[in-house]
Design a protein around this motif. Structure first.
Motif, PDB file in Angstrom:
ATOM      1  N   PHE A 164       0.831  -1.206   0.000  1.00  0.00           N
ATOM      2  CA  PHE A 164       0.000   0.000   0.000  1.00  0.00           C
ATOM      3  C   PHE A 164       0.865   1.255   0.000  1.00  0.00           C
ATOM      4  CE2 PHE A 164      -2.403   3.253   2.427  1.00  0.00           C
ATOM      5  CZ  PHE A 164      -3.476   3.413   1.545  1.00  0.00           C
ATOM      6  N   ILE A 165       1.928   1.256   0.816  1.00  0.00           N
ATOM      7  CA  ILE A 165       2.829   2.411   0.891  1.00  0.00           C
ATOM      8  C   ILE A 165       3.530   2.628  -0.455  1.00  0.00           C
ATOM      9  CG2 ILE A 165       4.965   3.284   1.940  1.00  0.00           C
ATOM     10  CD1 ILE A 165       4.115   1.893   4.534  1.00  0.00           C
ATOM     11  N   SER A 166       3.887   1.526  -1.118  1.00  0.00           N
ATOM     12  CA  SER A 166       4.538   1.620  -2.427  1.00  0.00           C
ATOM     13  C   SER A 166       3.621   2.293  -3.444  1.00  0.00           C
ATOM     14  CB  SER A 166       4.937   0.232  -2.918  1.00  0.00           C
ATOM     15  OG  SER A 166       5.849  -0.375  -2.025  1.00  0.00           O
ATOM     16  N   CYS A 167       2.341   1.949  -3.405  1.00  0.00           N
ATOM     17  CA  CYS A 167       1.377   2.570  -4.315  1.00  0.00           C
ATOM     18  C   CYS A 167       1.221   4.054  -4.009  1.00  0.00           C
ATOM     19  CB  CYS A 167       0.025   1.861  -4.219  1.00  0.00           C
ATOM     20  SG  CYS A 167       0.040   0.166  -4.853  1.00  0.00           S
ATOM     21  N   LEU A 168       1.230   4.392  -2.721  1.00  0.00           N
ATOM     22  CA  LEU A 168       1.129   5.805  -2.334  1.00  0.00           C
ATOM     23  C   LEU A 168       2.355   6.597  -2.796  1.00  0.00           C
ATOM     24  CD1 LEU A 168      -0.306   5.695   1.312  1.00  0.00           C
ATOM     25  CD2 LEU A 168      -1.499   6.328  -0.797  1.00  0.00           C
ATOM     26  N   TYR A 169       3.505   5.930  -2.843  1.00  0.00           N
ATOM     27  CA  TYR A 169       4.759   6.596  -3.211  1.00  0.00           C
ATOM     28  C   TYR A 169       4.696   7.175  -4.619  1.00  0.00           C
ATOM     29  CZ  TYR A 169       9.815   7.221  -3.776  1.00  0.00           C
ATOM     30  OH  TYR A 169      11.063   7.755  -3.993  1.00  0.00           O
ATOM     31  N   ILE A 170       4.043   6.461  -5.527  1.00  0.00           N
ATOM     32  CA  ILE A 170       3.996   6.923  -6.914  1.00  0.00           C
ATOM     33  C   ILE A 170       2.758   7.784  -7.190  1.00  0.00           C
ATOM     34  CG2 ILE A 170       2.724   4.935  -7.811  1.00  0.00           C
ATOM     35  CD1 ILE A 170       4.415   5.066 -10.316  1.00  0.00           C
ATOM     36  N   MET A 171       1.807   7.805  -6.262  1.00  0.00           N
ATOM     37  CA  MET A 171       0.546   8.487  -6.521  1.00  0.00           C
ATOM     38  C   MET A 171       0.698   9.971  -6.869  1.00  0.00           C
ATOM     39  SD  MET A 171      -2.432   7.445  -6.981  1.00  0.00           S
ATOM     40  CE  MET A 171      -2.306   5.853  -6.179  1.00  0.00           C
ATOM     41  N   PRO A 172       1.540  10.749  -6.188  1.00  0.00           N
ATOM     42  CA  PRO A 172       1.683  12.170  -6.570  1.00  0.00           C
ATOM     43  C   PRO A 172       2.138  12.356  -8.023  1.00  0.00           C
ATOM     44  CG  PRO A 172       2.641  11.792  -4.405  1.00  0.00           C
ATOM     45  CD  PRO A 172       2.322  10.444  -4.970  1.00  0.00           C
ATOM     46  N   ILE A 173       3.039  11.480  -8.493  1.00  0.00           N
ATOM     47  CA  ILE A 173       3.506  11.559  -9.874  1.00  0.00           C
ATOM     48  C   ILE A 173       2.356  11.304 -10.837  1.00  0.00           C
ATOM     49  CG2 ILE A 173       5.104  10.587 -11.569  1.00  0.00           C
ATOM     50  CD1 ILE A 173       6.576  12.014  -9.382  1.00  0.00           C
ATOM     51  N   LEU A 174       1.537  10.300 -10.527  1.00  0.00           N
ATOM     52  CA  LEU A 174       0.411   9.958 -11.405  1.00  0.00           C
ATOM     53  C   LEU A 174      -0.643  11.057 -11.422  1.00  0.00           C
ATOM     54  CD1 LEU A 174      -0.105   6.170 -10.581  1.00  0.00           C
ATOM     55  CD2 LEU A 174       1.134   7.192 -12.489  1.00  0.00           C
ATOM     56  N   ILE A 175      -0.908  11.638 -10.284  1.00  0.00           N
ATOM     57  CA  ILE A 175      -1.909  12.714 -10.199  1.00  0.00           C
ATOM     58  C   ILE A 175      -1.464  13.925 -11.009  1.00  0.00           C
ATOM     59  CG2 ILE A 175      -3.008  14.377  -8.646  1.00  0.00           C
ATOM     60  CD1 ILE A 175      -2.996  12.159  -6.506  1.00  0.00           C
ATOM     61  N   LEU A 176      -0.188  14.289 -10.887  1.00  0.00           N
ATOM     62  CA  LEU A 176       0.328  15.437 -11.638  1.00  0.00           C
ATOM     63  C   LEU A 176       0.373  15.123 -13.135  1.00  0.00           C
ATOM     64  CD1 LEU A 176       3.205  16.574  -9.249  1.00  0.00           C
ATOM     65  CD2 LEU A 176       1.066  17.771  -9.708  1.00  0.00           C
ATOM     66  N   GLY A 177       0.669  13.871 -13.479  1.00  0.00           N
ATOM     67  CA  GLY A 177       0.648  13.472 -14.890  1.00  0.00           C
ATOM     68  C   GLY A 177      -0.753  13.542 -15.456  1.00  0.00           C
ATOM     69  N   LEU A 178      -1.739  13.152 -14.650  1.00  0.00           N
ATOM     70  CA  LEU A 178      -3.133  13.208 -15.081  1.00  0.00           C
ATOM     71  C   LEU A 178      -3.586  14.649 -15.263  1.00  0.00           C
ATOM     72  CD1 LEU A 178      -5.445  11.197 -15.642  1.00  0.00           C
ATOM     73  CD2 LEU A 178      -6.231  11.578 -13.290  1.00  0.00           C
ATOM     74  N   ALA A 179      -3.050  15.540 -14.435  1.00  0.00           N
ATOM     75  CA  ALA A 179      -3.410  16.964 -14.534  1.00  0.00           C
ATOM     76  C   ALA A 179      -2.915  17.585 -15.839  1.00  0.00           C
ATOM     77  CB  ALA A 179      -2.845  17.733 -13.341  1.00  0.00           C
ATOM     78  N   GLN A 180      -1.919  16.951 -16.468  1.00  0.00           N
ATOM     79  CA  GLN A 180      -1.411  17.432 -17.759  1.00  0.00           C
ATOM     80  C   GLN A 180      -2.199  16.857 -18.933  1.00  0.00           C
ATOM     81  OE1 GLN A 180       2.825  16.700 -18.102  1.00  0.00           O
ATOM     82  NE2 GLN A 180       3.190  17.230 -15.977  1.00  0.00           N
ATOM     83  N   ASN A 181      -3.165  16.004 -18.633  1.00  0.00           N
ATOM     84  CA  ASN A 181      -3.935  15.299 -19.677  1.00  0.00           C
ATOM     85  C   ASN A 181      -3.024  14.451 -20.564  1.00  0.00           C
ATOM     86  OD1 ASN A 181      -6.424  16.454 -18.903  1.00  0.00           O
ATOM     87  ND2 ASN A 181      -5.954  18.301 -20.073  1.00  0.00           N
ATOM     88  N   ASP A 182      -1.929  13.978 -19.981  1.00  0.00           N
ATOM     89  CA  ASP A 182      -0.952  13.191 -20.748  1.00  0.00           C
ATOM     90  C   ASP A 182      -1.096  11.725 -20.376  1.00  0.00           C
ATOM     91  OD1 ASP A 182       1.120  12.248 -22.200  1.00  0.00           O
ATOM     92  OD2 ASP A 182       2.657  13.546 -21.345  1.00  0.00           O
ATOM     93  N   LEU A 183      -2.061  11.061 -20.997  1.00  0.00           N
ATOM     94  CA  LEU A 183      -2.353   9.663 -20.682  1.00  0.00           C
ATOM     95  C   LEU A 183      -1.171   8.755 -21.029  1.00  0.00           C
ATOM     96  CD1 LEU A 183      -4.393   7.524 -19.766  1.00  0.00           C
ATOM     97  CD2 LEU A 183      -5.251   7.442 -22.116  1.00  0.00           C
ATOM     98  N   GLY A 184      -0.502   9.026 -22.145  1.00  0.00           N
ATOM     99  CA  GLY A 184       0.607   8.187 -22.571  1.00  0.00           C
ATOM    100  C   GLY A 184       1.742   8.151 -21.561  1.00  0.00           C
TER     101      GLY A 184
ATOM    102  N   ASN B  39       1.572   8.887 -18.395  1.00  0.00           N
ATOM    103  CA  ASN B  39       1.099   8.228 -17.179  1.00  0.00           C
ATOM    104  C   ASN B  39       1.153   6.712 -17.308  1.00  0.00           C
ATOM    105  OD1 ASN B  39       0.613  10.137 -15.223  1.00  0.00           O
ATOM    106  ND2 ASN B  39      -1.555   9.690 -15.050  1.00  0.00           N
ATOM    107  N   LEU B  40       0.846   6.203 -18.496  1.00  0.00           N
ATOM    108  CA  LEU B  40       0.944   4.761 -18.715  1.00  0.00           C
ATOM    109  C   LEU B  40       2.391   4.291 -18.569  1.00  0.00           C
ATOM    110  CD1 LEU B  40      -1.461   4.230 -21.759  1.00  0.00           C
ATOM    111  CD2 LEU B  40      -1.811   3.466 -19.409  1.00  0.00           C
ATOM    112  N   VAL B  41       3.329   5.099 -19.035  1.00  0.00           N
ATOM    113  CA  VAL B  41       4.750   4.756 -18.876  1.00  0.00           C
ATOM    114  C   VAL B  41       5.102   4.706 -17.390  1.00  0.00           C
ATOM    115  CG1 VAL B  41       7.132   5.417 -19.372  1.00  0.00           C
ATOM    116  CG2 VAL B  41       5.356   5.779 -21.087  1.00  0.00           C
TER     117      VAL B  41
END
Length: 375
Positions: free
Chosen positions: A140-160, A162-164
């Motif tokens: 669970f902690i590992s998933c939380l570790y990457i969550m800020p990166i994914l949220i900011l990537g989603l805010a850029q509307n850059d799906l590709g 985020n998939l990387v």
């Protein structure tokens, strides 16, 4: 003496294959952007500048031990956050996404550098907590570790991109020794969650955090003829270009789909389509074989790495390159949805080329230090 010892340990196939791919990329970019020949082509010139900078940084990077990066993983993580925030605030919007930041005459794509930064941070994080990954709390902690990166990537509307990020995380998490029960529970839950959201959107009208063009790309992936002159146009023209190349291709700089402007984003997203049209099936196979050999040699470096950090660092780079190749080639031939992910070393893009060369530099760094050097 020290430099000679390093050189003796070097797997020369890695830089040689990388150089071969870069040269092919320069030719493809030149063909896709024919303006004033090869030497006066601004796209080729910018790509050459990125190549030279990358080679310089690669050589310089061999002067320090890659394990030093562990001491700066927190700083690198913070820089990743800052770079993504800068893109959201000051980024240039193009085709519905914010990916670039203008620095004078240069357009920088920070997310490309963040990919490499994320790999470094995850390698340190997983190496430190490797024995704890079997516990659900650490999962669970590992998933939380990457969550800020994914949220900011989603805010850029850059799906590709985020998939990387997601595939880098998933690959490194698995390689670090995650509890497979929890690992696949998270994977299956994520797949079912995404599928459920898409079903609820199309059948019940529920709002989801995807733009219209992103949804349409998923729709036309199944049937491009639904909108052949709109969202399905890219896939259709790309498949025509690849198919028209036949066995040997139409010849370098002779692609009709490319030269007549039918093929969209031909120097970036659909550079493989240019390659397929002009160099044919055999040319495409040669490039794919080169990628396979490069990925295999990187995997071999990971197996021989002296420590967990070096092994995970190399695995992260392997996953990043593998996903880029699979997705880019896949969308060019219609077996993957369009996401705007470049083909490593071949697609036009200084940020992408520089990042990939730096990634190879880290692989070489791990490679030459796989044994304790004697001076």
């Amino acid at each position: 003496m020290r430099s000679r010892s390093l050189i003796r340990e070097l797997d020369y196939s890695i830089p040689i294959i990388t150089l071969a791919l870069v040269i092919i990329g320069l030719l493809m970019v030149a063909s896709a952007t024919q303006t004033n020949g090869f030497t006066n082509n601004p796209f080729v010139i910018r790509q050459l500048i990125a190549l030279i900078l990358g080679v310089i940084f690669l050589i310089l990077s061999l002067g320090f031990d890659y394990r030093v990066l562990k001491e700066y993983s927190e700083v690198i993580y913070l820089l990743n956050i800052i770079l993504l925030v800068v893109v959201i605030i000051f980024g240039i919007e193009f085709s519905g996404t914010r990916r670039w930041v203008r620095l004078g005459p240069i357009n920088l794509q920070p997310a490309e550098l963040v990919k490499l930064g994320l790999i470094i941070c995850l390698a340190d994080f997983f190496a430190k907590h490797k024995k704890e990954l079997v516990k659900i709390k650490q999962c669970f902690i590992s998933c939380l570790y990457i969550m800020p990166i994914l949220i900011l990537g989603l805010a850029q509307n850059d799906l590709g991109t985020n998939l990387v990020f997601i595939f880098i995380f998933a690959g490194m998490f698995y390689a670090a020794g995650a509890n497979l029960k929890y690992y696949f529970t998270v994977v299956i839950t994520a797949v079912l969650g995404i599928g459920g959201m898409l079903f609820a959107h199309f059948q019940l009208g529920m709002s989801i955090p995807l733009k219209e063009y992103q949804l349409m790309r998923l729709i036309v992936f199944w049937d491009p003829t639904i909108d052949p002159l709109g969202y399905g146009y890219n896939i259709i023209q790309s498949k025509i270009a690849v198919g028209s190349g036949g066995l040997l291709g139409k010849g370098l700089f002779q692609g009709t789909q490319t030269n007549l402007g039918f093929l969209p984003e031909k120097h970036t997203d659909f550079i493989f389509s240019v390659l397929g049209e002009e160099l044919g099936f055999l040319g495409a196979v040669v490039v794919l074989v080169l990628f396979f050999l490069l990925l295999w040699r990187i995997f071999k470096v990971a197996l021989e790495a002296e420590d967990d950090f070096g092994q995970l660092l190399t695995i992260g780079i392997l996953v990043m390159l593998l996903f880029h190749v699979f997705e880019n080639v896949g969308m060019a031939i219609g077996i993957m949805p369009i996401t705007g992910i470049p083909l490593p070393f071949i697609s036009y893009g200084g940020s992408s080329l520089l990042t990939n060369i730096l990634a190879i530099g880290l692989v070489v760094n791990v490679n030459v230090r796989r044994k304790k050097l004697k001076f």
